[in-house]
Write an enzyme that holds these catalytic residues in place. Structure first.
Site, PDB file in Angstrom:
ATOM      1  N   LYS A   1     -10.717   6.002  -5.597  1.00 46.62           N
ATOM      2  CA  LYS A   1     -12.132   5.591  -5.672  1.00 46.62           C
ATOM      3  C   LYS A   1     -13.170   6.697  -5.585  1.00 46.62           C
ATOM      4  CE  LYS A   1     -12.801   4.917  -0.762  1.00 46.62           C
ATOM      5  NZ  LYS A   1     -13.456   4.196   0.303  1.00 46.62           N
TER       6      LYS A   1
ATOM      7  N   ASP B   1       0.863  -1.184   0.000  1.00 45.56           N
ATOM      8  CA  ASP B   1       0.000   0.000   0.000  1.00 45.56           C
ATOM      9  C   ASP B   1       0.898   1.232   0.000  1.00 45.56           C
ATOM     10  OD1 ASP B   1      -1.981   2.050   0.823  1.00 45.56           O
ATOM     11  OD2 ASP B   1      -3.267   0.325   1.211  1.00 45.56           O
TER      12      ASP B   1
ATOM     13  N   THR C   1     -20.648   0.117 -10.074  1.00 49.10           N
ATOM     14  CA  THR C   1     -20.599   1.294 -10.940  1.00 49.10           C
ATOM     15  C   THR C   1     -20.471   0.898 -12.420  1.00 49.10           C
ATOM     16  OG1 THR C   1     -19.648   3.510 -11.081  1.00 49.10           O
ATOM     17  CG2 THR C   1     -18.089   1.714 -10.891  1.00 49.10           C
TER      18      THR C   1
ATOM     19  N   LYS D   1     -12.640   0.814 -13.642  1.00 49.80           N
ATOM     20  CA  LYS D   1     -13.078  -0.524 -13.199  1.00 49.80           C
ATOM     21  C   LYS D   1     -13.436  -1.371 -14.424  1.00 49.80           C
ATOM     22  CE  LYS D   1     -12.470   0.012  -8.885  1.00 49.80           C
ATOM     23  NZ  LYS D   1     -11.301  -0.642  -8.291  1.00 49.80           N
TER      24      LYS D   1
ATOM     25  N   TYR E   1     -13.772   7.119 -12.930  1.00 50.00           N
ATOM     26  CA  TYR E   1     -13.542   6.056 -11.940  1.00 50.00           C
ATOM     27  C   TYR E   1     -14.178   4.748 -12.427  1.00 50.00           C
ATOM     28  CZ  TYR E   1     -14.593   3.065  -7.960  1.00 50.00           C
ATOM     29  OH  TYR E   1     -14.740   1.964  -7.142  1.00 50.00           O
TER      30      TYR E   1
ATOM     31  N   GLY F   1     -25.684  12.829 -11.570  1.00 46.46           N
ATOM     32  CA  GLY F   1     -25.195  11.477 -11.864  1.00 46.46           C
ATOM     33  C   GLY F   1     -25.835  10.383 -11.031  1.00 46.46           C
TER      34      GLY F   1
ATOM     35  N   SER G   1     -16.828  -2.950  -9.163  1.00 50.97           N
ATOM     36  CA  SER G   1     -17.884  -2.163  -8.517  1.00 50.97           C
ATOM     37  C   SER G   1     -19.169  -2.234  -9.328  1.00 50.97           C
ATOM     38  CB  SER G   1     -17.415  -0.708  -8.452  1.00 50.97           C
ATOM     39  OG  SER G   1     -18.477   0.139  -8.118  1.00 50.97           O
TER      40      SER G   1
ATOM     41  N   LEU H   1     -22.977   7.991   1.938  1.00 50.80           N
ATOM     42  CA  LEU H   1     -24.060   8.247   2.896  1.00 50.80           C
ATOM     43  C   LEU H   1     -23.701   7.902   4.347  1.00 50.80           C
ATOM     44  CD1 LEU H   1     -26.985   9.083   3.386  1.00 50.80           C
ATOM     45  CD2 LEU H   1     -27.667   6.733   2.861  1.00 50.80           C
TER      46      LEU H   1
ATOM     47  N   ARG I   1     -28.058  14.885  -6.474  1.00 56.76           N
ATOM     48  CA  ARG I   1     -26.618  14.936  -6.786  1.00 56.76           C
ATOM     49  C   ARG I   1     -26.464  14.502  -8.245  1.00 56.76           C
ATOM     50  NH1 ARG I   1     -22.750  11.126  -3.193  1.00 56.76           N
ATOM     51  NH2 ARG I   1     -23.920   9.513  -4.264  1.00 56.76           N
TER      52      ARG I   1
HETATM   53  P1  NAD Z   1      -9.580   2.708   0.186  1.00 57.66           P
HETATM   54  O1  NAD Z   1      -9.206   3.986  -0.456  1.00 57.66           O
HETATM   55  O2  NAD Z   1      -9.893   2.720   1.644  1.00 57.66           O
HETATM   56  O3  NAD Z   1      -8.450   1.593  -0.081  1.00 57.66           O
HETATM   57  C1  NAD Z   1      -7.660   1.596  -1.235  1.00 57.66           C
HETATM   58  C2  NAD Z   1      -6.216   1.486  -0.789  1.00 57.66           C
HETATM   59  O4  NAD Z   1      -5.372   1.458  -1.938  1.00 57.66           O
HETATM   60  C3  NAD Z   1      -5.748   2.673   0.076  1.00 57.66           C
HETATM   61  O5  NAD Z   1      -5.155   2.180   1.251  1.00 57.66           O
HETATM   62  C4  NAD Z   1      -4.736   3.405  -0.813  1.00 57.66           C
HETATM   63  O6  NAD Z   1      -3.723   4.004  -0.045  1.00 57.66           O
HETATM   64  C5  NAD Z   1      -4.238   2.275  -1.684  1.00 57.66           C
HETATM   65  N1  NAD Z   1      -3.722   2.656  -3.003  1.00 57.66           N
HETATM   66  C6  NAD Z   1      -4.314   3.401  -3.978  1.00 57.66           C
HETATM   67  N2  NAD Z   1      -3.543   3.458  -5.068  1.00 57.66           N
HETATM   68  C7  NAD Z   1      -2.435   2.733  -4.796  1.00 57.66           C
HETATM   69  C8  NAD Z   1      -1.250   2.414  -5.531  1.00 57.66           C
HETATM   70  N3  NAD Z   1      -1.055   2.868  -6.777  1.00 57.66           N
HETATM   71  N4  NAD Z   1      -0.306   1.655  -4.934  1.00 57.66           N
HETATM   72  C9  NAD Z   1      -0.477   1.211  -3.665  1.00 57.66           C
HETATM   73  N5  NAD Z   1      -1.568   1.458  -2.932  1.00 57.66           N
HETATM   74  C10 NAD Z   1      -2.532   2.225  -3.497  1.00 57.66           C
HETATM   75  O7  NAD Z   1     -10.825   2.106  -0.623  1.00 57.66           O
HETATM   76  P2  NAD Z   1     -11.775   0.895  -0.265  1.00 57.66           P
HETATM   77  O8  NAD Z   1     -13.115   1.453   0.035  1.00 57.66           O
HETATM   78  O9  NAD Z   1     -11.131  -0.016   0.694  1.00 57.66           O
HETATM   79  O10 NAD Z   1     -11.878   0.210  -1.694  1.00 57.66           O
HETATM   80  C11 NAD Z   1     -11.022  -0.832  -2.082  1.00 57.66           C
HETATM   81  C12 NAD Z   1     -11.267  -1.147  -3.537  1.00 57.66           C
HETATM   82  O11 NAD Z   1     -12.641  -1.477  -3.727  1.00 57.66           O
HETATM   83  C13 NAD Z   1     -10.992   0.029  -4.479  1.00 57.66           C
HETATM   84  O12 NAD Z   1     -10.413  -0.463  -5.662  1.00 57.66           O
HETATM   85  C14 NAD Z   1     -12.372   0.591  -4.743  1.00 57.66           C
HETATM   86  O13 NAD Z   1     -12.430   1.240  -5.986  1.00 57.66           O
HETATM   87  C15 NAD Z   1     -13.213  -0.662  -4.737  1.00 57.66           C
HETATM   88  N6  NAD Z   1     -14.616  -0.412  -4.408  1.00 57.66           N
HETATM   89  C16 NAD Z   1     -14.931   0.255  -3.257  1.00 57.66           C
HETATM   90  C17 NAD Z   1     -16.268   0.512  -2.954  1.00 57.66           C
HETATM   91  C18 NAD Z   1     -16.634   1.280  -1.713  1.00 57.66           C
HETATM   92  O14 NAD Z   1     -17.775   1.717  -1.608  1.00 57.66           O
HETATM   93  N7  NAD Z   1     -15.763   1.447  -0.727  1.00 57.66           N
HETATM   94  C19 NAD Z   1     -17.268   0.064  -3.813  1.00 57.66           C
HETATM   95  C20 NAD Z   1     -16.916  -0.638  -4.969  1.00 57.66           C
HETATM   96  C21 NAD Z   1     -15.581  -0.871  -5.256  1.00 57.66           C
HETATM   97  C1  UD1 Z   2     -21.182   5.627  -4.658  1.00 55.22           C
HETATM   98  C2  UD1 Z   2     -20.289   5.891  -5.837  1.00 55.22           C
HETATM   99  C3  UD1 Z   2     -20.256   4.671  -6.752  1.00 55.22           C
HETATM  100  C4  UD1 Z   2     -19.833   3.441  -5.977  1.00 55.22           C
HETATM  101  C5  UD1 Z   2     -20.833   3.254  -4.845  1.00 55.22           C
HETATM  102  C6  UD1 Z   2     -20.494   2.067  -3.986  1.00 55.22           C
HETATM  103  C7  UD1 Z   2     -20.549   8.316  -6.086  1.00 55.22           C
HETATM  104  C8  UD1 Z   2     -21.141   9.410  -6.905  1.00 55.22           C
HETATM  105  N1  UD1 Z   2     -20.818   7.055  -6.519  1.00 55.22           N
HETATM  106  O1  UD1 Z   2     -22.482   5.642  -5.163  1.00 55.22           O
HETATM  107  O2  UD1 Z   2     -19.360   4.860  -7.792  1.00 55.22           O
HETATM  108  O3  UD1 Z   2     -19.864   2.310  -6.815  1.00 55.22           O
HETATM  109  O4  UD1 Z   2     -20.822   4.430  -4.016  1.00 55.22           O
HETATM  110  O5  UD1 Z   2     -19.508   2.397  -3.104  1.00 55.22           O
HETATM  111  O6  UD1 Z   2     -19.813   8.538  -5.128  1.00 55.22           O
HETATM  112  N2  UD1 Z   2     -26.759  10.479  -0.291  1.00 55.22           N
HETATM  113  C9  UD1 Z   2     -27.392  11.535   0.325  1.00 55.22           C
HETATM  114  N3  UD1 Z   2     -26.635  12.397   1.058  1.00 55.22           N
HETATM  115  C10 UD1 Z   2     -25.289  12.263   1.215  1.00 55.22           C
HETATM  116  C11 UD1 Z   2     -24.649  11.163   0.574  1.00 55.22           C
HETATM  117  C12 UD1 Z   2     -25.405  10.292  -0.188  1.00 55.22           C
HETATM  118  O7  UD1 Z   2     -28.611  11.699   0.210  1.00 55.22           O
HETATM  119  O8  UD1 Z   2     -24.651  13.087   1.875  1.00 55.22           O
HETATM  120  C13 UD1 Z   2     -27.582   9.530  -1.074  1.00 55.22           C
HETATM  121  C14 UD1 Z   2     -27.214   9.414  -2.546  1.00 55.22           C
HETATM  122  O9  UD1 Z   2     -27.908  10.363  -3.304  1.00 55.22           O
HETATM  123  C15 UD1 Z   2     -27.619   7.958  -2.842  1.00 55.22           C
HETATM  124  C16 UD1 Z   2     -27.386   7.239  -1.514  1.00 55.22           C
HETATM  125  O10 UD1 Z   2     -27.367   8.246  -0.514  1.00 55.22           O
HETATM  126  O11 UD1 Z   2     -28.993   7.898  -3.150  1.00 55.22           O
HETATM  127  C17 UD1 Z   2     -26.075   6.473  -1.470  1.00 55.22           C
HETATM  128  O12 UD1 Z   2     -25.018   7.352  -1.835  1.00 55.22           O
HETATM  129  P1  UD1 Z   2     -23.481   6.887  -1.801  1.00 55.22           P
HETATM  130  O13 UD1 Z   2     -23.167   6.353  -0.445  1.00 55.22           O
HETATM  131  O14 UD1 Z   2     -22.665   8.015  -2.294  1.00 55.22           O
HETATM  132  O15 UD1 Z   2     -23.431   5.647  -2.793  1.00 55.22           O
HETATM  133  P2  UD1 Z   2     -23.796   5.553  -4.364  1.00 55.22           P
HETATM  134  O16 UD1 Z   2     -24.608   6.687  -4.801  1.00 55.22           O
HETATM  135  O17 UD1 Z   2     -24.374   4.212  -4.594  1.00 55.22           O
END
Ligand code: NAD
Ligand code: UD1
Length: 337
Positions: A84, A31, A126, A152, A148, A293, A124, A199, A291
């Site tokens: 992310k 990391d 997404t 993916k 983003y 998108g 994701s 959220l 919001r």
């Molecule tokens: P996070 O940011 O907490 O963890 C990602 C980690 O990767 C961090 O510790 C960061 O320091 C490290 N990192 C980034 N670029 C790097 C690089 N080039 N080399 C080494 N380390 C690097 O995010 P998370 O929520 O734990 O998500 C993990 C993965 O899951 C991500 O790829 C994210 O896109 C994907 N994902 C997350 C969510 C979500 O809602 N959290 C949803 C769908 C997909």
């Molecule tokens: C986000 C990411 C998406 C990712 C997904 C799962 C964005 C724009 N999209 O989307 O790429 O795959 O998380 O991690 O960040 N909301 C509020 N008030 C707030 C925050 C959110 O009303 O302050 C609402 C949003 O409009 C949505 C819901 O809560 O309806 C969830 O939002 P969020 O947690 O950002 O997740 P995603 O929209 O699914």
């Protein structure tokens, strides 16, 4: 058996690391701490009573990766590392393409050099863009609405093509829905920098007094109460899904994409109510404009995960809210001082 977790110090990586150690695997982390804290490593040790080898390095750094693979006998890689934040990716697309795609390609190249043939990738929901219908199956159309998401989509393609070219490779593309919550110990959890986009972290920061009220982004969506519906899943359930995916990759070759979600949709107001019920804390909110998108509803058809991986989410929305609050109240400033 040793598993390399790229981005293993992050939110999902750290929870997965704890579950892997509990299941008897050895874990190695790489990391660059661009979005995480080194304190996570101590907390993982505290929870699991085991230590992990960690390299503070960038996954795009080929020679650093070679060092990781030559100093450890890695059997499988779980590739979390990536940037992310959706809004940030719209403002800084090149940074996202550079980091996320370069990390994926460099990793695959070095894995190939060291004959490591199993990869589990953090994709994701997404990649489904604006879904034509819900629940969303893995064979639904894919199209992204921001850089983003495209990283993916493209990483999935790059991994799939690489696996197809090497008949012995196994790749599991996990499409996460909305992970929330934290480990029951309250020692690791989600620690967003700045104002949270998502959220649940926003709600917990309102609860702890760091923010005045929640802005509910739109109440005129085509959902049961007009607010956006999503598939929230507990990060510990999600972490366990990775273990099932690693087991699957040990037994199968080829590429599979699998949704990890509960299959249930909850609206923003459902979550506010669930949080209030689970914690006894009132969350003041105001209805704000949509919001850009955002979509009405997004939730998984989670049946393939059960069929192929034997995985099903177990924890409830109350568990998610309670654990998120337990983390936030014990760490009001996250991993910061
Ligand atoms: P996070 O940011 O907490 O963890 C990602 C980690 O990767 C961090 O510790 C960061 O320091 C490290 N990192 C980034 N670029 C790097 C690089 N080039 N080399 C080494 N380390 C690097 O995010 P998370 O929520 O734990 O998500 C993990 C993965 O899951 C991500 O790829 C994210 O896109 C994907 N994902 C997350 C969510 C979500 O809602 N959290 C949803 C769908 C997909
Ligand atoms: C986000 C990411 C998406 C990712 C997904 C799962 C964005 C724009 N999209 O989307 O790429 O795959 O998380 O991690 O960040 N909301 C509020 N008030 C707030 C925050 C959110 O009303 O302050 C609402 C949003 O409009 C949505 C819901 O809560 O309806 C969830 O939002 P969020 O947690 O950002 O997740 P995603 O929209 O699914």
């Amino acid at each position: 058996m040793a598993v390399l977790l790229t981005g293993g110090a992050g939110y999902i990586g750290s929870h997965t690391c704890v579950e892997l150690l509990a299941a008897g695997y050895d874990a190695v982390i790489i990391d660059n701490f661009s979005n995480s804290s080194e304190k996570v490593l101590e907390r993982i040790r505290e929870i699991s009573g085991r230590s992990v080898v960690c390299y503070n390095a960038d996954v795009c750094d080929e020679s650093a990766l070679r060092r990781v693979f030559s100093e450890n006998k890695i059997d499988c890689v779980v590739h979390f590392a990536g940037l992310k934040a959706v809004g940030d990716s719209v403002k800084h697309p090149l940074e996202y393409y550079q980091n996320n795609l370069c990390a994926t390609m460099t990793l695959l190249k070095v894995m190939n050099e060291f004959d490591v043939e199993r990869i589990v990738f953090s994709s994701s929901a997404t990649v489904y863009g604006v879904p034509k219908s819900t629940p969303i199956r893995e064979d639904a159309d894919r199209w992204c609405t921001n850089p983003y998401g495209w990283t993916k989509y493209m990483s999935e393609q790059i991994i799939s093509d690489t696996a197809k070219a090497d008949g012995n490779m196994s790749a599991v593309l996990l499409r996460y829905f909305n992970p929330i919550g934290a480990h029951e110990s309250g020692r690791i959890g989600e620690d967003p920098t700045g104002i949270p986009n998502n959220l649940l972290p926003y709600i917990t920061q309102v609860a702890v007094g760091r923010r005045e009220h929640l802005n509910v982004f739109g109440n005129d969506y085509n959902t049961h109460d007009g607010t956006g519906v999503r598939d929230y899943l507990h990060v510990v359930d999600l972490a366990k899904g990775h273990i099932r995916a690693i087991e699957y990759a040990q037994k199968n070759t080829g590429v599979i994409a699998v949704n990890l979600g509960t299959g249930n949709g909850f609206s923003v107001l459902d979550i506010v109510k669930a949080f209030e019920r689970a914690t006894g804390i009132r969350i003041p909110y105001k209805i704000a404009p949509r919001r850009p998108g955002d979509i009405d509803a997004c939730y998984a058809d989670a049946s393939l995960a059960l069929e192929k991986l034997g995985w099903k989410a177990e924890l409830s929305i109350d568990d998610m809210c309670r654990s998120a609050w337990n983390w936030q109240k014990n760490n009001p400033n996250g991993y910061g001082e």
